[in-house]
Scaffold this motif. Structure first.
Motif, PDB file in Angstrom:
ATOM      1  N   ALA A 159      -7.899   5.234   3.972  1.00  0.00           N
ATOM      2  CA  ALA A 159      -7.225   4.043   4.164  1.00  0.00           C
ATOM      3  C   ALA A 159      -7.350   3.700   5.473  1.00  0.00           C
ATOM      4  N   ALA A 160      -8.079   4.513   6.450  1.00  0.00           N
ATOM      5  CA  ALA A 160      -8.436   3.986   7.901  1.00  0.00           C
ATOM      6  C   ALA A 160      -9.095   2.777   7.750  1.00  0.00           C
ATOM      7  N   GLY A 161      -8.282   1.932   8.309  1.00  0.00           N
ATOM      8  CA  GLY A 161      -8.972   0.463   8.356  1.00  0.00           C
ATOM      9  C   GLY A 161      -8.464  -0.414   7.358  1.00  0.00           C
ATOM     10  N   ALA A 162      -7.594   0.142   6.523  1.00  0.00           N
ATOM     11  CA  ALA A 162      -6.665  -0.929   5.757  1.00  0.00           C
ATOM     12  C   ALA A 162      -5.670  -1.157   6.317  1.00  0.00           C
ATOM     13  N   GLY A 163      -5.171  -2.365   5.524  1.00  0.00           N
ATOM     14  CA  GLY A 163      -3.885  -3.186   6.203  1.00  0.00           C
ATOM     15  C   GLY A 163      -2.938  -3.519   5.027  1.00  0.00           C
ATOM     16  N   TYR A 164      -1.672  -3.515   5.644  1.00  0.00           N
ATOM     17  CA  TYR A 164      -0.456  -3.982   4.485  1.00  0.00           C
ATOM     18  C   TYR A 164       0.290  -4.915   5.081  1.00  0.00           C
ATOM     19  N   ARG A 165       0.256  -6.182   4.585  1.00  0.00           N
ATOM     20  CA  ARG A 165       1.418  -7.160   4.995  1.00  0.00           C
ATOM     21  C   ARG A 165       1.052  -7.484   6.599  1.00  0.00           C
ATOM     22  N   GLY A 166      -0.048  -7.578   6.632  1.00  0.00           N
ATOM     23  CA  GLY A 166      -0.691  -7.983   8.508  1.00  0.00           C
ATOM     24  C   GLY A 166      -0.793  -6.842   9.512  1.00  0.00           C
ATOM     25  N   PHE A 167      -0.369  -5.541   8.674  1.00  0.00           N
ATOM     26  CA  PHE A 167      -0.539  -4.517   9.831  1.00  0.00           C
ATOM     27  C   PHE A 167      -1.214  -3.386   9.376  1.00  0.00           C
ATOM     28  N   PRO A 168      -1.921  -2.628  10.228  1.00  0.00           N
ATOM     29  CA  PRO A 168      -2.784  -1.676   9.790  1.00  0.00           C
ATOM     30  C   PRO A 168      -1.834  -0.613   9.250  1.00  0.00           C
ATOM     31  N   VAL A 169      -2.363   0.160   8.112  1.00  0.00           N
ATOM     32  CA  VAL A 169      -1.998   1.255   7.405  1.00  0.00           C
ATOM     33  C   VAL A 169      -1.644   2.259   8.631  1.00  0.00           C
ATOM     34  N   GLY A 170      -0.313   2.713   8.500  1.00  0.00           N
ATOM     35  CA  GLY A 170      -0.101   3.667   9.526  1.00  0.00           C
ATOM     36  C   GLY A 170       1.143   2.798  10.672  1.00  0.00           C
ATOM     37  N   ALA A 171       0.941   1.735  10.734  1.00  0.00           N
ATOM     38  CA  ALA A 171       2.010   0.880  11.382  1.00  0.00           C
ATOM     39  C   ALA A 171       3.379   0.612  10.706  1.00  0.00           C
ATOM     40  N   GLY A 172       3.316   0.760   9.286  1.00  0.00           N
ATOM     41  CA  GLY A 172       4.618   0.267   8.563  1.00  0.00           C
ATOM     42  C   GLY A 172       4.743  -1.162   8.614  1.00  0.00           C
ATOM     43  N   HIS A 173       5.611  -1.679   8.677  1.00  0.00           N
ATOM     44  CA  HIS A 173       6.090  -3.045   8.358  1.00  0.00           C
ATOM     45  C   HIS A 173       7.071  -3.384   9.641  1.00  0.00           C
ATOM     46  N   PRO A 174       6.543  -3.687  10.955  1.00  0.00           N
ATOM     47  CA  PRO A 174       7.301  -3.778  12.163  1.00  0.00           C
ATOM     48  C   PRO A 174       8.600  -5.001  11.935  1.00  0.00           C
ATOM     49  N   PRO A 175       8.274  -6.242  11.375  1.00  0.00           N
ATOM     50  CA  PRO A 175       9.191  -7.008  11.046  1.00  0.00           C
ATOM     51  C   PRO A 175      10.463  -6.703  10.438  1.00  0.00           C
ATOM     52  N   VAL A 292      -5.507  -6.956  -3.759  1.00  0.00           N
ATOM     53  CA  VAL A 292      -4.135  -7.398  -3.919  1.00  0.00           C
ATOM     54  C   VAL A 292      -3.827  -8.307  -2.634  1.00  0.00           C
ATOM     55  N   ARG A 293      -3.125  -9.360  -2.951  1.00  0.00           N
ATOM     56  CA  ARG A 293      -2.566 -10.176  -1.836  1.00  0.00           C
ATOM     57  C   ARG A 293      -1.885  -9.421  -0.946  1.00  0.00           C
ATOM     58  N   GLY A 294      -1.996  -9.723   0.298  1.00  0.00           N
ATOM     59  CA  GLY A 294      -0.988  -8.961   1.339  1.00  0.00           C
ATOM     60  C   GLY A 294      -1.622  -7.654   1.629  1.00  0.00           C
ATOM     61  N   ARG A 295      -2.713  -7.137   0.991  1.00  0.00           N
ATOM     62  CA  ARG A 295      -2.920  -5.654   1.165  1.00  0.00           C
ATOM     63  C   ARG A 295      -4.521  -5.921   1.674  1.00  0.00           C
ATOM     64  N   LYS A 296      -4.974  -5.354   2.666  1.00  0.00           N
ATOM     65  CA  LYS A 296      -6.332  -5.432   3.091  1.00  0.00           C
ATOM     66  C   LYS A 296      -6.997  -3.884   2.497  1.00  0.00           C
ATOM     67  N   HIS A 297      -7.896  -4.174   1.552  1.00  0.00           N
ATOM     68  CA  HIS A 297      -8.570  -3.162   1.137  1.00  0.00           C
ATOM     69  C   HIS A 297      -9.458  -2.522   2.256  1.00  0.00           C
ATOM     70  N   ALA A 298      -9.760  -1.399   2.313  1.00  0.00           N
ATOM     71  CA  ALA A 298     -10.574  -0.678   3.202  1.00  0.00           C
ATOM     72  C   ALA A 298     -11.966  -0.512   2.476  1.00  0.00           C
ATOM     73  N   TRP A 299     -11.931  -0.419   1.146  1.00  0.00           N
ATOM     74  CA  TRP A 299     -13.166  -0.438   0.308  1.00  0.00           C
ATOM     75  C   TRP A 299     -14.128   0.899   0.383  1.00  0.00           C
ATOM     76  N   HIS A 300     -12.926   1.883   0.789  1.00  0.00           N
ATOM     77  CA  HIS A 300     -13.497   3.131   0.648  1.00  0.00           C
ATOM     78  C   HIS A 300     -14.437   3.527  -0.530  1.00  0.00           C
TER      79      HIS A 300
END
Ligand SMILES: *Cc1c(COP(=O)(O)O)cnc(C)c1O
Length: 404
Positions: A159-175, A292-300
């Motif tokens: 998941a390097a380069g993937a995203g979750y609810r607008g943030f990179p995987v690794g960031a969590g969900h800051p809001p 899936v909506r809100g999740r950026k697939h890294a297509w590994h």
């Protein structure tokens, strides 16, 4: 007949930038962990928007360090998925804890409902795996973890380069402030970003980072070491029986440039995935991976799932047919319960994962990587279509008994 060149399941993409940086490192006289690893860590930290990042020798080392530094050990249970690489589960055993397997959802990721059903008073942590680069349902997993006071260590090997609810995987969900305790990335040769072998573990807690950093290098307390060397002394302190998990500068030299190209790599993977989706959308007998909506697939991975009831051949024969058409495929993953080392674990009814076991027989990962040509992706897609059609199961109609 002239055979077309074989399309390998994976080809790494290493540019001149990586090669020149490795050569410069070799000439610099500093080979092991040093300034280039420091630079790689700080650029990775910025990329995933996490305050702490520790470069390590593998994704497995990243998982092991995180679990060890979180104090997970004998008597503790850690819930993870059966559809993962064996080392996710090995590391749980390496800290002396007991792995517990939760079943998967329709995308092959760990199912939060199944996680909840596995929780006991011994449960200490959840290790979700973002299978193929599609982030898990972290909102649910974080909520479960908060409710039951569990640690979360993400296996983000894909998941390097993937995203979750607008943030990179690794960031969590800051809001919302929701996040995992640690996130483990792998830079193995086939991964989205590679250093040949390598990994990174990120976190948001300074104390945890310090623990992992000390354990990463023999348990040597670097701060103490700095203090002593300032005094001009030879003494250093070893505060724990640590591991040898550091990433050398020679490999970080590759990582620095791979990281700068990562967004481009992911964009290329995304285009290939879209190409497969267009070419295969109407093929009966083949189910496609989705975003899936809100999740950026890294297509590994691009893991199709066969509808075996539509087909007259099984998965192994399907892969063989593709191989004959000069295409290299793979399977992600052989479920943990099918591995000899985990035969006993699998015996416990608690670890039964019927959906994962059923899905396993249907999985085929197609080639997807930057550098895969348009001609290659088209040949692969058309071959999948052809094999699915040629081996369509004859349908029997109850009314007339007609078969075709
Ligand atoms: C590759 C991988 C790992 C291990 O990474 P290494 O860098 O090879 O140690 C862990 N989990 C998953 C899901 C992987 O695919």
């Amino acid at each position: 007949m002239n055979q077309r060149p074989f399309i390998p399941f994976h080809r790494p993409l290493i540019g001149n930038e990586e090669i020149e940086e490795v050569v410069a490192t070799l000439k610099s006289g500093w080979l092991t962990t040093g300034p280039r690893t420091g630079q790689f860590e700080s650029e990775f930290r910025e990329y995933v928007r996490a305050p702490y990042a520790l470069a390590v020798s593998s994704g497995t080392a990243a998982l092991h360090l995180a679990l060890a530094a979180l104090g997970i050990g004998p008597g503790d249970e850690v819930i993870t998925t059966p559809l993962t690489f064996c080392s996710t589960v090995h590391t749980i055993l390496h800290v002396g804890a007991t792995p517990v397997l939760a079943d998967v959802d329709a995308d092959g990721n760990i199912d939060p409902d199944s996680v909840e059903a596995r929780i006991t008073e011994r449960t200490r942590a959840i290790v979700p795996v973002h299978l193929g680069g599609l982030p898990c349902d972290m909102k649910r997993i974080w909520a479960i973890a908060r409710q039951h006071r569990l640690r979360v260590v993400e296996d983000a090997a894909h998941a390097a380069g993937a995203g979750y609810r607008g943030f990179p995987v690794g960031a969590g969900h800051p809001p919302s402030g929701e996040r995992s305790d640690a996130v483990a990335f792998s830079f193995y040769a086939t991964k989205n970003l590679t250093t040949g072998e390598g990994g990174m573990v990120t976190c948001h807690d300074e104390f945890l980072y310090h623990q992992m950093r000390v354990l990463c290098l023999h348990g040597v307390n670097k701060d103490a070491w700095n203090r002593y060397t300032e005094k001009g002394q030879w003494f250093y302190e070893v505060i724990a029986p640590g591991f040898k998990y550091n990433l050398p500068d020679i490999l970080s030299a590759i990582g620095i440039h791979q990281l700068r190209k990562l967004d481009g790599f992911i964009a290329a993977r995304r285009e290939l995935a879209a190409r497969y989706a267009r070419e295969l959308a109407d093929v009966e007998g083949v189910e496609l991976p989705r975003e899936v909506r809100g999740r950026k697939h890294a297509w590994h991975l691009y893991a199709i799932r066969l509808h075996l009831d539509h087909l007259a051949i099984d998965r192994a024969a399907f892969i063989q047919e593709l191989r004959q058409r000069r295409i290299g495929c793979s399977v992600h993953f052989i479920p943990i319960a099918r591995l000899a080392a985990y035969a006993r674990l699998a015996e416990s009814p608690r670890n039964h994962c019927p959906r994962a076991m059923e899905m396993f027989h249907r999985l085929i990962s197609l080639p997807i990587y930057p550098g895969l040509t348009d001609e290659e992706v088209l040949h692969t897609a058309r071959s999948v279509r052809q094999v699915a059609i040629e081996h369509r199961k004859a349908k029997v109609f109850a009314a007339g008994g007609t078969t075709y």
